[in-house]
Scaffold this motif. Sequence first.
Motif, PDB file in Angstrom:
ATOM      1  N   UNK A 110     -71.738   6.601  21.924  1.00 21.68           N
ATOM      2  CA  UNK A 110     -71.077   7.767  22.513  1.00 21.68           C
ATOM      3  C   UNK A 110     -70.743   8.777  21.422  1.00 21.68           C
ATOM      4  N   UNK A 111     -70.920  10.039  21.739  1.00 23.87           N
ATOM      5  CA  UNK A 111     -70.677  11.106  20.768  1.00 23.87           C
ATOM      6  C   UNK A 111     -69.255  11.053  20.226  1.00 23.87           C
ATOM      7  N   UNK A 112     -68.278  10.794  21.079  1.00 20.37           N
ATOM      8  CA  UNK A 112     -66.885  10.796  20.611  1.00 20.37           C
ATOM      9  C   UNK A 112     -66.622   9.720  19.564  1.00 20.37           C
ATOM     10  N   UNK A 113     -67.444   8.668  19.527  1.00 17.36           N
ATOM     11  CA  UNK A 113     -67.255   7.601  18.539  1.00 17.36           C
ATOM     12  C   UNK A 113     -67.575   8.087  17.129  1.00 17.36           C
ATOM     13  N   UNK A 114     -68.284   9.203  17.019  1.00 19.86           N
ATOM     14  CA  UNK A 114     -68.667   9.729  15.712  1.00 19.86           C
ATOM     15  C   UNK A 114     -67.654  10.716  15.141  1.00 19.86           C
ATOM     16  N   UNK A 115     -66.837  11.299  16.019  1.00 21.21           N
ATOM     17  CA  UNK A 115     -65.839  12.274  15.564  1.00 21.21           C
ATOM     18  C   UNK A 115     -64.814  11.557  14.695  1.00 21.21           C
ATOM     19  N   UNK A 116     -64.577  12.113  13.523  1.00 20.31           N
ATOM     20  CA  UNK A 116     -63.604  11.541  12.597  1.00 20.31           C
ATOM     21  C   UNK A 116     -64.171  10.493  11.665  1.00 20.31           C
ATOM     22  N   UNK A 117     -65.439  10.147  11.836  1.00 24.97           N
ATOM     23  CA  UNK A 117     -66.054   9.168  10.937  1.00 24.97           C
ATOM     24  C   UNK A 117     -66.332   9.823   9.589  1.00 24.97           C
ATOM     25  N   UNK A 118     -66.302   9.027   8.560  1.00 24.30           N
ATOM     26  CA  UNK A 118     -66.560   9.515   7.212  1.00 24.30           C
ATOM     27  C   UNK A 118     -68.042   9.805   7.037  1.00 24.30           C
ATOM     28  N   UNK A 119     -68.350  10.992   6.537  1.00 26.11           N
ATOM     29  CA  UNK A 119     -69.726  11.386   6.216  1.00 26.11           C
ATOM     30  C   UNK A 119     -69.686  11.998   4.824  1.00 26.11           C
ATOM     31  N   UNK A 120     -70.020  11.200   3.849  1.00 27.04           N
ATOM     32  CA  UNK A 120     -69.953  11.678   2.469  1.00 27.04           C
ATOM     33  C   UNK A 120     -68.516  11.886   2.046  1.00 27.04           C
ATOM     34  N   UNK A 121     -68.211  13.095   1.609  1.00 22.55           N
ATOM     35  CA  UNK A 121     -66.858  13.399   1.127  1.00 22.55           C
ATOM     36  C   UNK A 121     -65.996  14.031   2.211  1.00 22.55           C
ATOM     37  N   UNK A 122     -66.498  14.117   3.441  1.00 20.00           N
ATOM     38  CA  UNK A 122     -65.726  14.733   4.522  1.00 20.00           C
ATOM     39  C   UNK A 122     -65.768  13.826   5.753  1.00 20.00           C
ATOM     40  N   UNK A 123     -65.182  14.320   6.809  1.00 19.87           N
ATOM     41  CA  UNK A 123     -65.256  13.609   8.082  1.00 19.87           C
ATOM     42  C   UNK A 123     -65.974  14.504   9.082  1.00 19.87           C
ATOM     43  N   UNK A 124     -66.573  13.870  10.071  1.00 14.35           N
ATOM     44  CA  UNK A 124     -67.302  14.629  11.091  1.00 14.35           C
ATOM     45  C   UNK A 124     -66.285  15.274  12.024  1.00 14.35           C
ATOM     46  N   UNK A 125     -66.322  16.590  12.089  1.00 14.73           N
ATOM     47  CA  UNK A 125     -65.426  17.343  12.969  1.00 14.73           C
ATOM     48  C   UNK A 125     -66.088  17.537  14.328  1.00 14.73           C
ATOM     49  N   UNK A 126     -65.262  17.675  15.354  1.00 12.55           N
ATOM     50  CA  UNK A 126     -65.742  17.833  16.724  1.00 12.55           C
ATOM     51  C   UNK A 126     -66.682  19.038  16.847  1.00 12.55           C
ATOM     52  N   UNK A 127     -66.286  20.183  16.299  1.00  7.76           N
ATOM     53  CA  UNK A 127     -67.103  21.400  16.421  1.00  7.76           C
ATOM     54  C   UNK A 127     -68.456  21.217  15.739  1.00  7.76           C
ATOM     55  N   UNK A 128     -68.449  20.581  14.589  1.00  9.20           N
ATOM     56  CA  UNK A 128     -69.690  20.331  13.847  1.00  9.20           C
ATOM     57  C   UNK A 128     -70.625  19.418  14.651  1.00  9.20           C
ATOM     58  N   UNK A 129     -70.066  18.363  15.233  1.00  6.75           N
ATOM     59  CA  UNK A 129     -70.871  17.431  16.018  1.00  6.75           C
ATOM     60  C   UNK A 129     -71.400  18.099  17.283  1.00  6.75           C
ATOM     61  N   UNK A 130     -70.553  18.863  17.958  1.00  9.90           N
ATOM     62  CA  UNK A 130     -70.996  19.563  19.172  1.00  9.90           C
ATOM     63  C   UNK A 130     -72.131  20.535  18.860  1.00  9.90           C
ATOM     64  N   UNK A 131     -72.045  21.228  17.744  1.00  8.78           N
ATOM     65  CA  UNK A 131     -73.104  22.159  17.342  1.00  8.78           C
ATOM     66  C   UNK A 131     -74.411  21.412  17.081  1.00  8.78           C
ATOM     67  N   UNK A 132     -74.318  20.295  16.388  1.00 10.59           N
ATOM     68  CA  UNK A 132     -75.496  19.486  16.074  1.00 10.59           C
ATOM     69  C   UNK A 132     -76.138  18.956  17.363  1.00 10.59           C
ATOM     70  N   UNK A 133     -75.321  18.426  18.256  1.00 10.38           N
ATOM     71  CA  UNK A 133     -75.835  17.904  19.531  1.00 10.38           C
ATOM     72  C   UNK A 133     -76.443  19.026  20.353  1.00 10.38           C
ATOM     73  N   UNK A 134     -75.822  20.190  20.332  1.00 11.21           N
ATOM     74  CA  UNK A 134     -76.356  21.344  21.061  1.00 11.21           C
ATOM     75  C   UNK A 134     -77.773  21.678  20.594  1.00 11.21           C
ATOM     76  N   UNK A 135     -78.001  21.607  19.278  1.00 13.96           N
ATOM     77  CA  UNK A 135     -79.352  21.852  18.754  1.00 13.96           C
ATOM     78  C   UNK A 135     -80.330  20.784  19.251  1.00 13.96           C
ATOM     79  N   UNK A 136     -79.909  19.528  19.232  1.00 19.95           N
ATOM     80  CA  UNK A 136     -80.790  18.449  19.680  1.00 19.95           C
ATOM     81  C   UNK A 136     -81.148  18.609  21.154  1.00 19.95           C
ATOM     82  N   UNK A 137     -80.185  19.051  21.954  1.00 14.63           N
ATOM     83  CA  UNK A 137     -80.443  19.306  23.373  1.00 14.63           C
ATOM     84  C   UNK A 137     -81.372  20.508  23.551  1.00 14.63           C
ATOM     85  N   UNK A 138     -81.114  21.570  22.793  1.00 10.19           N
ATOM     86  CA  UNK A 138     -81.934  22.786  22.868  1.00 10.19           C
ATOM     87  C   UNK A 138     -83.387  22.503  22.477  1.00 10.19           C
TER      88      UNK A 138
END
Length: 142
Positions: free
Chosen positions: A51-79
């Motif tokens: 589930x997409x929400x399981x990825x929000x807040x997970x550590x990715x390198x030196x940052x965490x995955x933010x909701x807006x960033x994930x939604x944008x990425x998923x939007x591209x995959x859908x597009x």
Amino acid sequence: MQQLVYAVASKDIVFESFDGEAVVLDLSTGKYFGFSDSGSRVWEALSSGVAAHALVGQTAGTSTIRLAELESFISQLLEFGLLAPAADAAAQPISGALLAELADTSEPLKVDIHDDLADLIVVDPIHEVEEPLGWPAVKQAS
């Protein structure tokens, strides 16, 4: 974010991971997609039913995955037609190994589209033989 689960959009979408980098190919258009290292891990998770929400807040390198960033990425995959919502699918758990790989990434979520080989990819001389048309038959874009 509601518990959205996604699946690979069609049987024409194939993917492979090479040295940890996902490459996704759309056989119907000949376009292929390359991901950043974090994008490859998120693609792996989403395409396997996490589930997409399981990825929000997970550590990715030196940052965490933010909701807006994930939604944008998923939007591209859908597009791009790579993923589609899987309304009736049950969410799969994210593996500890995938979380560890995601934490080891260094690049932000990103997907690049390439069409430089599209003409060659849509011509499949092994599988697209049409007797009246000769060999090979070129897939027609829909």
